[in-house]
Design a protein around this motif. Sequence first.
Motif, PDB file in Angstrom:
ATOM      1  N   THR A  96      30.199  25.258  27.075  1.00 51.43           N
ATOM      2  CA  THR A  96      31.063  24.134  27.546  1.00 51.43           C
ATOM      3  C   THR A  96      32.288  24.614  28.547  1.00 51.43           C
ATOM      4  O   THR A  96      32.338  24.073  29.703  1.00 51.43           O
ATOM      5  N   ILE A  97      33.027  25.537  27.971  1.00 49.57           N
ATOM      6  CA  ILE A  97      34.129  25.972  28.922  1.00 49.57           C
ATOM      7  C   ILE A  97      33.641  26.481  30.025  1.00 49.57           C
ATOM      8  O   ILE A  97      34.094  26.065  31.081  1.00 49.57           O
ATOM      9  N   ALA A  98      32.543  27.353  30.077  1.00 47.39           N
ATOM     10  CA  ALA A  98      32.143  27.945  31.385  1.00 47.39           C
ATOM     11  C   ALA A  98      31.755  27.075  32.257  1.00 47.39           C
ATOM     12  O   ALA A  98      31.966  26.946  33.599  1.00 47.39           O
ATOM     13  N   ARG A  99      30.912  26.098  31.746  1.00 45.85           N
ATOM     14  CA  ARG A  99      30.503  25.226  32.772  1.00 45.85           C
ATOM     15  C   ARG A  99      31.571  24.150  33.219  1.00 45.85           C
ATOM     16  O   ARG A  99      31.415  24.010  34.500  1.00 45.85           O
ATOM     17  N   ASN A 100      32.510  23.832  32.753  1.00 47.94           N
ATOM     18  CA  ASN A 100      33.598  23.067  33.016  1.00 47.94           C
ATOM     19  C   ASN A 100      34.432  23.696  33.984  1.00 47.94           C
ATOM     20  O   ASN A 100      35.075  23.302  35.208  1.00 47.94           O
ATOM     21  N   VAL A 101      34.707  25.099  33.672  1.00 45.83           N
ATOM     22  CA  VAL A 101      35.713  26.080  34.867  1.00 45.83           C
ATOM     23  C   VAL A 101      34.728  26.054  36.169  1.00 45.83           C
ATOM     24  O   VAL A 101      35.291  26.128  37.271  1.00 45.83           O
ATOM     25  N   ALA A 102      33.364  26.365  35.983  1.00 46.64           N
ATOM     26  CA  ALA A 102      32.620  26.280  36.943  1.00 46.64           C
ATOM     27  C   ALA A 102      32.540  25.243  37.898  1.00 46.64           C
ATOM     28  O   ALA A 102      32.594  25.154  39.079  1.00 46.64           O
ATOM     29  N   ARG A 103      32.490  23.993  37.308  1.00 50.31           N
ATOM     30  CA  ARG A 103      32.574  22.571  38.141  1.00 50.31           C
ATOM     31  C   ARG A 103      34.026  22.468  38.701  1.00 50.31           C
ATOM     32  O   ARG A 103      33.976  22.172  39.900  1.00 50.31           O
ATOM     33  N   ALA A 104      34.886  22.799  38.123  1.00 54.06           N
ATOM     34  CA  ALA A 104      36.245  22.734  38.763  1.00 54.06           C
ATOM     35  C   ALA A 104      36.480  23.564  39.903  1.00 54.06           C
ATOM     36  O   ALA A 104      37.112  23.343  40.803  1.00 54.06           O
ATOM     37  N   LEU A 105      35.585  24.687  39.959  1.00 54.83           N
ATOM     38  CA  LEU A 105      35.903  25.781  40.984  1.00 54.83           C
ATOM     39  C   LEU A 105      34.748  25.687  42.057  1.00 54.83           C
ATOM     40  O   LEU A 105      34.625  26.366  43.003  1.00 54.83           O
ATOM     41  N   GLY A 106      33.800  24.835  41.760  1.00 52.41           N
ATOM     42  CA  GLY A 106      32.467  24.675  42.499  1.00 52.41           C
ATOM     43  C   GLY A 106      31.684  26.099  42.529  1.00 52.41           C
ATOM     44  O   GLY A 106      30.919  26.210  43.390  1.00 52.41           O
ATOM     45  N   PHE A 107      31.902  26.576  41.443  1.00 47.87           N
ATOM     46  CA  PHE A 107      30.924  28.095  41.355  1.00 47.87           C
ATOM     47  C   PHE A 107      29.860  27.822  40.480  1.00 47.87           C
ATOM     48  O   PHE A 107      29.624  27.036  39.715  1.00 47.87           O
ATOM     49  N   HIS A 108      29.060  28.870  40.827  1.00 49.47           N
ATOM     50  CA  HIS A 108      27.644  28.862  39.861  1.00 49.47           C
ATOM     51  C   HIS A 108      27.990  29.146  38.226  1.00 49.47           C
ATOM     52  O   HIS A 108      29.085  29.722  38.078  1.00 49.47           O
ATOM     53  N   CYS A 109      26.905  28.812  37.499  1.00 51.56           N
ATOM     54  CA  CYS A 109      27.256  28.899  36.311  1.00 51.56           C
ATOM     55  C   CYS A 109      25.920  29.754  35.409  1.00 51.56           C
ATOM     56  O   CYS A 109      24.864  29.517  35.933  1.00 51.56           O
ATOM     57  N   LEU A 110      26.253  31.037  34.822  1.00 56.63           N
ATOM     58  CA  LEU A 110      25.026  31.548  33.941  1.00 56.63           C
ATOM     59  C   LEU A 110      25.453  31.316  32.598  1.00 56.63           C
ATOM     60  O   LEU A 110      26.441  31.967  32.040  1.00 56.63           O
ATOM     61  N   ASP A 111      24.386  30.871  31.762  1.00 57.36           N
ATOM     62  CA  ASP A 111      24.135  30.862  30.329  1.00 57.36           C
ATOM     63  C   ASP A 111      23.331  31.929  29.830  1.00 57.36           C
ATOM     64  O   ASP A 111      22.298  31.908  29.776  1.00 57.36           O
ATOM     65  N   SER A 112      23.940  33.189  29.664  1.00 65.14           N
ATOM     66  CA  SER A 112      23.229  34.353  29.240  1.00 65.14           C
ATOM     67  C   SER A 112      22.557  34.348  28.011  1.00 65.14           C
ATOM     68  O   SER A 112      21.348  34.842  27.921  1.00 65.14           O
ATOM     69  N   GLY A 113      23.016  33.593  27.042  1.00 68.97           N
ATOM     70  CA  GLY A 113      22.658  33.514  25.715  1.00 68.97           C
ATOM     71  C   GLY A 113      20.970  32.566  25.866  1.00 68.97           C
ATOM     72  O   GLY A 113      20.366  33.019  25.267  1.00 68.97           O
ATOM     73  N   ALA A 114      21.032  32.032  26.990  1.00 68.97           N
ATOM     74  CA  ALA A 114      19.812  30.686  27.098  1.00 68.97           C
ATOM     75  C   ALA A 114      18.636  31.915  27.684  1.00 68.97           C
ATOM     76  O   ALA A 114      17.495  31.927  27.089  1.00 68.97           O
ATOM     77  N   LEU A 115      19.087  33.028  28.269  1.00 65.91           N
ATOM     78  CA  LEU A 115      17.910  33.936  28.715  1.00 65.91           C
ATOM     79  C   LEU A 115      17.411  34.693  27.239  1.00 65.91           C
ATOM     80  O   LEU A 115      16.170  34.961  27.289  1.00 65.91           O
ATOM     81  N   TYR A 116      18.499  34.971  26.381  1.00 64.17           N
ATOM     82  CA  TYR A 116      17.941  35.715  25.074  1.00 64.17           C
ATOM     83  C   TYR A 116      17.302  34.667  24.325  1.00 64.17           C
ATOM     84  O   TYR A 116      16.226  35.106  23.829  1.00 64.17           O
ATOM     85  N   ARG A 117      17.641  33.542  24.124  1.00 62.66           N
ATOM     86  CA  ARG A 117      16.828  32.415  23.566  1.00 62.66           C
ATOM     87  C   ARG A 117      15.408  32.410  24.173  1.00 62.66           C
ATOM     88  O   ARG A 117      14.485  32.191  23.314  1.00 62.66           O
ATOM     89  N   LEU A 118      15.463  32.479  25.515  1.00 59.52           N
ATOM     90  CA  LEU A 118      14.041  32.191  26.127  1.00 59.52           C
ATOM     91  C   LEU A 118      13.399  33.367  25.472  1.00 59.52           C
ATOM     92  O   LEU A 118      12.141  32.979  25.255  1.00 59.52           O
TER      93      LEU A 118
END
Length: 223
Positions: free
Chosen positions: A18-40
């Motif tokens: 949640t924090i990473a998504r909100n920081v990325a949104r505030a800065l207009g940056f891309h976001c990587l949820d690396s845990g999702a890759l291990y979960r996949l």
Amino acid sequence: MSAPVITVDGPSASGKGTIARNVARALGFHCLDSGALYRLVALASLHARVPADDEERLGVLACELSARFAGESIFLEDHEVTKELATEACGSRASEVAKLPKVREALLARQRAFRRAPGLVADGRDMGSVVFPDAALKVFLTASAAVRAERRYNQLKQKGIDATLPSLFRELEARDARDAARAVSPLVPAPDAVQLDSSDLTIDEVVSRILGWWRERADGVRA
Ligand code: DC
């Protein structure tokens, strides 16, 4: 020059995503949820009935993973698997397959490919220590196990997934112990990471603290 990266690492349910998504949104940056890759990889291994200790086949699965991210939705092949990925069963299997060097190696280039202008916020366990060691800002986010179990409980409830608080607490502790004890890329703060305990902070407070550190660094570079 490479696009700047902010890394947010920490134990399960510390609020990294949640924090990473909100920081990325505030800065207009891309976001990587690396845990999702291990979960996949974990989910693909369950579908293909590959045992959690078959490093060779899991490495190949990770290499050939056909995954797609579309906003908050995640697809494996052509199927949406967002809800399946969020289960504790999948998280715990992810932590098993994440111990294997061939799986981690296979996901390295895929994670680095998320680094694009104007910048990236990446969350996980080893974003600052291994995947993006040259990140401009590294945050290591923690919270007490009780707070994290409660956060995960509320998150799962919102997604309509059944869970009980005591079992979540036990699973989180077991998963953290496994993630911290593994030989490759264990969950440890990078030496140059800023540590932040979010137990008594709101999401907005954590986000604004990180944005403050980011601005300080940017001002330092300009000065
Ligand atoms: O962040 P998460 O709960 O979605 O991660 C699931 C598991 O994947 C976690 O228990 C350990 C593993 N993981 C990892 O080893 N390295 C990462 N960068 C991200 C996740």
